[in-house]
Write a protein that holds these residues in place. Structure first.
Motif, PDB file in Angstrom:
ATOM      1  N   GLY A 179       0.606  -0.305   0.376  1.00 38.17           N
ATOM      2  CA  GLY A 179      -0.103  -0.044  -0.014  1.00 38.17           C
ATOM      3  C   GLY A 179       0.748   1.344   0.114  1.00 38.17           C
ATOM      4  O   GLY A 179       0.329   2.142  -0.336  1.00 38.17           O
ATOM      5  N   ALA A 180       2.203   1.540  -0.067  1.00 40.34           N
ATOM      6  CA  ALA A 180       2.662   2.493   0.337  1.00 40.34           C
ATOM      7  C   ALA A 180       3.134   3.182  -0.869  1.00 40.34           C
ATOM      8  O   ALA A 180       3.013   4.244  -0.615  1.00 40.34           O
ATOM      9  CB  ALA A 180       4.272   1.868   1.020  1.00 40.34           C
ATOM     10  N   GLY A 181       2.368   2.554  -2.161  1.00 35.27           N
ATOM     11  CA  GLY A 181       2.821   3.379  -3.713  1.00 35.27           C
ATOM     12  C   GLY A 181       1.748   3.842  -3.848  1.00 35.27           C
ATOM     13  O   GLY A 181       1.793   5.694  -3.967  1.00 35.27           O
ATOM     14  N   VAL A 182       0.637   3.882  -2.551  1.00 37.52           N
ATOM     15  CA  VAL A 182      -0.739   4.862  -2.614  1.00 37.52           C
ATOM     16  C   VAL A 182      -0.277   6.034  -1.827  1.00 37.52           C
ATOM     17  O   VAL A 182      -0.611   7.040  -2.129  1.00 37.52           O
ATOM     18  CB  VAL A 182      -1.600   3.912  -2.214  1.00 37.52           C
ATOM     19  N   HIS A 183      -0.552   5.546  -0.520  1.00 38.50           N
ATOM     20  CA  HIS A 183      -0.486   6.869   0.667  1.00 38.50           C
ATOM     21  C   HIS A 183       1.418   7.024   0.796  1.00 38.50           C
ATOM     22  O   HIS A 183       1.299   8.178   1.255  1.00 38.50           O
ATOM     23  CB  HIS A 183      -0.428   5.885   1.884  1.00 38.50           C
ATOM     24  N   ALA A 200      -7.564  -3.744 -14.617  1.00 35.21           N
ATOM     25  CA  ALA A 200      -7.866  -5.577 -14.877  1.00 35.21           C
ATOM     26  C   ALA A 200      -7.024  -6.054 -16.115  1.00 35.21           C
ATOM     27  O   ALA A 200      -7.130  -6.882 -16.406  1.00 35.21           O
ATOM     28  CB  ALA A 200      -8.936  -6.173 -15.307  1.00 35.21           C
ATOM     29  N   ALA A 201      -7.250  -5.437 -17.209  1.00 40.62           N
ATOM     30  CA  ALA A 201      -6.420  -5.381 -19.081  1.00 40.62           C
ATOM     31  C   ALA A 201      -4.916  -5.352 -18.777  1.00 40.62           C
ATOM     32  O   ALA A 201      -4.141  -6.345 -19.651  1.00 40.62           O
ATOM     33  CB  ALA A 201      -6.982  -4.418 -19.963  1.00 40.62           C
ATOM     34  N   LEU A 202      -4.194  -4.517 -17.580  1.00 41.47           N
ATOM     35  CA  LEU A 202      -2.968  -4.172 -17.570  1.00 41.47           C
ATOM     36  C   LEU A 202      -2.482  -5.246 -16.233  1.00 41.47           C
ATOM     37  O   LEU A 202      -1.315  -6.055 -16.901  1.00 41.47           O
ATOM     38  CB  LEU A 202      -2.272  -3.149 -17.100  1.00 41.47           C
ATOM     39  N   ALA A 203      -3.054  -5.446 -15.476  1.00 40.15           N
ATOM     40  CA  ALA A 203      -2.371  -6.160 -14.561  1.00 40.15           C
ATOM     41  C   ALA A 203      -2.160  -7.189 -14.909  1.00 40.15           C
ATOM     42  O   ALA A 203      -0.997  -8.059 -14.781  1.00 40.15           O
ATOM     43  CB  ALA A 203      -2.928  -7.022 -13.725  1.00 40.15           C
ATOM     44  N   PRO A 204      -2.609  -8.387 -15.644  1.00 36.01           N
ATOM     45  CA  PRO A 204      -2.037 -10.255 -16.576  1.00 36.01           C
ATOM     46  C   PRO A 204      -0.077 -10.094 -16.724  1.00 36.01           C
ATOM     47  O   PRO A 204       0.112 -10.819 -17.158  1.00 36.01           O
ATOM     48  CB  PRO A 204      -2.623 -10.877 -17.187  1.00 36.01           C
ATOM     49  N   GLY A 205      -0.438  -8.057 -17.272  1.00 26.65           N
ATOM     50  CA  GLY A 205       1.039  -7.933 -18.614  1.00 26.65           C
ATOM     51  C   GLY A 205       2.410  -8.034 -17.446  1.00 26.65           C
ATOM     52  O   GLY A 205       3.166  -7.934 -18.014  1.00 26.65           O
ATOM     53  N   HIS A 206       2.332  -7.707 -15.661  1.00 25.77           N
ATOM     54  CA  HIS A 206       3.001  -7.337 -15.624  1.00 25.77           C
ATOM     55  C   HIS A 206       3.251  -8.250 -14.291  1.00 25.77           C
ATOM     56  O   HIS A 206       3.890  -8.347 -13.686  1.00 25.77           O
ATOM     57  CB  HIS A 206       2.471  -5.699 -14.881  1.00 25.77           C
ATOM     58  N   GLY A 207       2.174  -9.252 -13.344  1.00 24.21           N
ATOM     59  CA  GLY A 207       2.567  -9.687 -12.328  1.00 24.21           C
ATOM     60  C   GLY A 207       2.364  -8.303 -11.399  1.00 24.21           C
ATOM     61  O   GLY A 207       2.451  -7.455 -11.648  1.00 24.21           O
ATOM     62  N   HIS A 208       2.238  -9.256  -9.644  1.00 31.10           N
ATOM     63  CA  HIS A 208       2.269  -8.004  -9.203  1.00 31.10           C
ATOM     64  C   HIS A 208       3.423  -7.056  -8.314  1.00 31.10           C
ATOM     65  O   HIS A 208       4.291  -8.146  -7.973  1.00 31.10           O
ATOM     66  CB  HIS A 208       1.700  -8.587  -7.631  1.00 31.10           C
ATOM     67  N   MET A 209       3.892  -6.550  -8.535  1.00 32.91           N
ATOM     68  CA  MET A 209       4.832  -4.980  -8.337  1.00 32.91           C
ATOM     69  C   MET A 209       5.060  -4.665  -7.207  1.00 32.91           C
ATOM     70  O   MET A 209       5.304  -3.536  -6.691  1.00 32.91           O
ATOM     71  CB  MET A 209       5.974  -4.065  -9.696  1.00 32.91           C
ATOM     72  N   GLY A 210       3.988  -5.086  -5.967  1.00 32.56           N
ATOM     73  CA  GLY A 210       4.331  -4.813  -4.576  1.00 32.56           C
ATOM     74  C   GLY A 210       3.820  -3.317  -4.512  1.00 32.56           C
ATOM     75  O   GLY A 210       2.468  -2.812  -5.403  1.00 32.56           O
ATOM     76  N   ALA A 211       4.506  -2.138  -3.917  1.00 27.08           N
ATOM     77  CA  ALA A 211       4.214  -1.218  -3.797  1.00 27.08           C
ATOM     78  C   ALA A 211       4.336   0.010  -5.255  1.00 27.08           C
ATOM     79  O   ALA A 211       3.600   1.209  -5.411  1.00 27.08           O
ATOM     80  CB  ALA A 211       4.926   0.074  -3.338  1.00 27.08           C
ATOM     81  N   ALA A 212       4.606  -0.750  -6.515  1.00 29.32           N
ATOM     82  CA  ALA A 212       4.804   0.293  -7.947  1.00 29.32           C
ATOM     83  C   ALA A 212       3.416  -0.162  -8.505  1.00 29.32           C
ATOM     84  O   ALA A 212       3.129   0.128  -9.725  1.00 29.32           O
ATOM     85  CB  ALA A 212       5.641  -0.551  -8.896  1.00 29.32           C
TER      86      ALA A 212
END
Length: 349
Positions: A124-128, A299-311
């Motif tokens: 969540g740190a990339g948000v707050h 939702a359309a971008l997520a499958p091409g990146h994976g979960h990059m944590g705060a980024a």
């Protein structure tokens, strides 16, 4: 009659994102490599991720952060010494214990005697983190230009990137340069809160002062994953687990509503939602109650990146703006969860 949107953010300071810079590890195919990480690769493939980014062994969080930061600065023709503040959010393990990752980035940029701040609250740190930039500008009128970098570089020794939870962990960084009074991509408000009950849910049990080193023969490839931790936490009680999952989404809506109140807006004013890079179903579980269609999410971008944590959120924001999917004046809700922290930030494009 629907009241008009607030023309400018009712905040103590007005600042906006003037430039983005992104940096990723090398692209890897999920289906082709899942068997290197888990014994049941079909389960990983079924999550829906196509690609993830894996940094070379000699590229770590500071290197990714530096590459992203330099790209953002270059887009504005800025030198690093023009920065008044550098904030870094690192959602995975640092390269070294007892070292400040924000100071390490400042050294890579070649600057000194500049304020720095390191955030380590997880995804969540990339948000707050944007709030800490805005609040510094509010309290210090001399701060005109700030760099905020959110970075995630998985330590595969400590954590199996395909066995933590239902997302493939990925290496990447997003940098933004924020300028006081910048009229586009304005920060409007941030809301966050912590519920500490489950703060141990996805912890790594060694590497800290309690257990400095792992047991003999330990390997992240063979160690129990996040799903086993969840089962231990909830004792295989489906009712308790379902309550936890339901509350997870309810808290996200709560934190978004809180950010809206701070900005003088309502749910219906939100044009886009950017959540963690998760499954389409998970993203829709947040978007649908807010009245945001899935086509206006990440939702359309997520499958091409994976979960990059705060980024995650800043990467999606940058790419959707670049593609023209977010129009000038649109309100974008960035939201996310760390294990024990919920965060939401509103941005007006």
């Amino acid at each position: 009659m629907t009241p008009p949107r607030t023309a400018t953010p009712p905040a103590a300071v007005q600042c906006g994102i003037a430039a983005f810079g992104l940096a990723f590890g090398e692209d890897r195919d999920v289906a082709a490599t899942a068997a290197d990480y888990v014994d049941n690769p079909e389960r990983v493939v079924n999550w829906g991720f196509r690609t993830y980014h894996r940094a070379p062994d000699d590229v770590h969080a500071t290197g990714l952060a530096h590459a992203a930061a330099q790209r953002a600065l270059d887009r504005l023709g800025l030198a690093a010494e023009d920065l008044d503040l550098v904030v870094v959010a690192n959602s995975d393990l640092p390269e070294y214990a007892y070292r400040d990752g924000a100071a390490a980035l400042a050294r890579e940029l070649g600057i000194e005697r500049t304020q720095t701040l390191l955030l380590t609250e997880g995804c969540g740190a990339g948000v707050h983190g944007l709030y800490y930039v805005a609040s510094t500008m509010a309290m210090q009128p001399e701060v005109e230009t700030a760099l905020f970098v959110a970075v995630n570089r998985v330590s595969e020794y400590h954590r199996n990137r395909m066995n933590v939870f239902s997302a493939v962990l990925s290496d990447g960084a997003a940098a933004v340069v924020l300028r006081r009074g910048h009229g586009a991509n304005q920060w409007l408000a941030t809301e966050q809160f912590t519920e500490p009950e489950h703060c141990d849910l996805l912890r790594v049990d060694f590497g800290g002062t309690v257990n400095p080193v792992p047991p003999e023969g330990w390997s992240s490839r063979e160690a129990p994953g996040g799903h086993e931790s969840v089962r231990r936490q909830f004792g295989d009680d489906p009712v308790v687990l379902q309550r936890f999952l339901t509350n997870r989404y309810a808290r996200l809506l709560e934190v978004v509503d809180g950010a809206c109140r701070r900005a003088g807006l309502q749910r219906r004013d939100i044009d886009h939602l950017i959540y963690l890079n998760d499954s389409a179903a998970s993203i829709d579980a947040v978007a649908e109650p807010l009245g945001v269609p899935l086509s206006r999410t990440n939702a359309a971008l997520a499958p091409g990146h994976g979960h990059m944590g705060a980024a995650d959120q800043l990467v999606s924001l940058a790419q959707q703006l670049e593609r023209g999917e977010i129009a000038s004046g649109d309100v974008v809700a960035l939201c996310g969860i760390s294990t024990d922290r919920w965060s939401a930030t509103l941005v007006r494009a």
